[in-house]
Design a protein around this motif. Sequence first.
Motif, PDB file in Angstrom:
ATOM      1  N   PHE A   3       0.858  -1.180   0.000  1.00 41.52           N
ATOM      2  CA  PHE A   3       0.000   0.000   0.000  1.00 41.52           C
ATOM      3  C   PHE A   3       0.891   1.227   0.000  1.00 41.52           C
ATOM      4  O   PHE A   3       2.100   1.127   0.235  1.00 41.52           O
ATOM      5  CB  PHE A   3      -0.923   0.026   1.234  1.00 41.52           C
ATOM      6  CG  PHE A   3      -0.174   0.096   2.518  1.00 41.52           C
ATOM      7  CD1 PHE A   3       0.175   1.326   3.072  1.00 41.52           C
ATOM      8  CD2 PHE A   3       0.220  -1.060   3.181  1.00 41.52           C
ATOM      9  CE1 PHE A   3       0.880   1.399   4.254  1.00 41.52           C
ATOM     10  CE2 PHE A   3       0.932  -0.996   4.367  1.00 41.52           C
ATOM     11  CZ  PHE A   3       1.257   0.237   4.907  1.00 41.52           C
ATOM     12  N   ASP A  17       9.282   6.139  -1.015  1.00 44.63           N
ATOM     13  CA  ASP A  17       8.397   5.015  -0.707  1.00 44.63           C
ATOM     14  C   ASP A  17       7.797   5.252   0.679  1.00 44.63           C
ATOM     15  O   ASP A  17       8.520   5.284   1.677  1.00 44.63           O
ATOM     16  CB  ASP A  17       9.199   3.703  -0.728  1.00 44.63           C
ATOM     17  CG  ASP A  17       8.286   2.475  -0.610  1.00 44.63           C
ATOM     18  OD1 ASP A  17       7.153   2.611  -0.084  1.00 44.63           O
ATOM     19  OD2 ASP A  17       8.697   1.393  -1.053  1.00 44.63           O
ATOM     20  N   SER A  18       6.498   5.425   0.709  1.00 47.23           N
ATOM     21  CA  SER A  18       5.853   5.742   1.978  1.00 47.23           C
ATOM     22  C   SER A  18       5.911   4.575   2.960  1.00 47.23           C
ATOM     23  O   SER A  18       5.679   4.756   4.157  1.00 47.23           O
ATOM     24  CB  SER A  18       4.396   6.162   1.751  1.00 47.23           C
ATOM     25  OG  SER A  18       3.657   5.104   1.185  1.00 47.23           O
ATOM     26  N   ASN A  19       6.250   3.372   2.470  1.00 44.42           N
ATOM     27  CA  ASN A  19       6.368   2.227   3.375  1.00 44.42           C
ATOM     28  C   ASN A  19       7.658   2.263   4.183  1.00 44.42           C
ATOM     29  O   ASN A  19       7.718   1.705   5.274  1.00 44.42           O
ATOM     30  CB  ASN A  19       6.312   0.914   2.583  1.00 44.42           C
ATOM     31  CG  ASN A  19       4.898   0.448   2.362  1.00 44.42           C
ATOM     32  OD1 ASN A  19       4.221   0.072   3.298  1.00 44.42           O
ATOM     33  ND2 ASN A  19       4.440   0.515   1.123  1.00 44.42           N
ATOM     34  N   THR A  20       8.684   2.877   3.619  1.00 41.37           N
ATOM     35  CA  THR A  20       9.984   2.853   4.292  1.00 41.37           C
ATOM     36  C   THR A  20      10.411   4.237   4.773  1.00 41.37           C
ATOM     37  O   THR A  20      11.398   4.339   5.512  1.00 41.37           O
ATOM     38  CB  THR A  20      11.073   2.289   3.353  1.00 41.37           C
ATOM     39  OG1 THR A  20      11.092   3.071   2.162  1.00 41.37           O
ATOM     40  CG2 THR A  20      10.788   0.847   3.010  1.00 41.37           C
ATOM     41  N   ALA A  21       9.724   5.283   4.363  1.00 39.72           N
ATOM     42  CA  ALA A  21      10.107   6.633   4.771  1.00 39.72           C
ATOM     43  C   ALA A  21       9.879   6.825   6.266  1.00 39.72           C
ATOM     44  O   ALA A  21       8.905   6.320   6.826  1.00 39.72           O
ATOM     45  CB  ALA A  21       9.308   7.671   3.987  1.00 39.72           C
TER      46      ALA A  21
END
Lengths: 92, 241
Positions: A3, A17-21
Amino acid sequence: MAFGVQVLDAAGTIVFDSNTAFAGVPADFFTVSQLAAGVNKTYPEFAGRTMRIVTLDISGSAGIYTIDYALGYPRLIVPAAGIVSPTVVVMA
Amino acid sequence: MSYGLQAENPSGGLVMSADGMGMVYLGKASFVQNEAAPDFAFYFGTNVQFKRYRITTTAAIVLPFLALSANICGVAKVEPNATYWDFVVFNQNTSNVCQPLDIYCFVPPSSAPAWGLALYRADGTLSHALGGSRPLMFSGLADFPASTYTRTVPSLTIPAVLGFSSGYIDPSWVLVDPESGFWRADGYVQGFKLTGTTLYRSQIRFRVGDLYEFEVGTSPGSDDYTAIPCTAYLIDANGLT
């Protein structure tokens, strides 16, 4: 990705990447000439967020500025005296 | 938020918001010259050498990220100008000699990208330009509570830190002239250094032999800024040229 938001460069490399930021969005900045002593700034658009202050240089004397949430959203408290930092960034 | 698009990471932290500033990579600052460490208080003393770097831009704000190493680094002085910004930085090795370093500069986007995604604030000003220059993405965040000097950060290929520092006067005062109330102390500055995945906020002496005058019979007390909390924002500068 499961997502979120990704940004790719022209070569197809993921550059955001908003998942890892880690959390942090620059929300505001000011130099000493842009800020009046004793005048607070408010950020109702960032209600519910924790905000942080980053002073960029030695004269920042961190601790002069404070953030509180008494209004239900972040507020930057600027003291009446002691404004010495040329450049301060407020992070949401 | 009031308008537009936002994104959170899996732990709920805000990582993108049309209300904020979507910084994009501009380039590395260029070395200008060596110069004496800035002395804002204009006390007497001998300053060590720092280095001045410059980035050409008309942006209203520049965020400088300093490449981390075993040296103690930080921004001593920011000088915004209409067409360029200067940063007087320190990056001191164990002999207190300033070493060259890379400074990665991010600025707000000046125009919407030719392709990709543009975000605007409620007032119509450009917030994010995704698809052109590399957007700012934080790869580490270290909150240093008061009197805390080490934090563990993620392992990054080329770690760089947003340049916080603070002035600091040695609290080990020496009374040199009781009759006139002169005390002597050295000036220190705080910076960041990295060993493995341990980020340190350390201090290095930048001014020697300050003289301060206090009222006769009084003590100067302590000026220890290590008791003040601060936050380090990290990026992975890998790929930035």
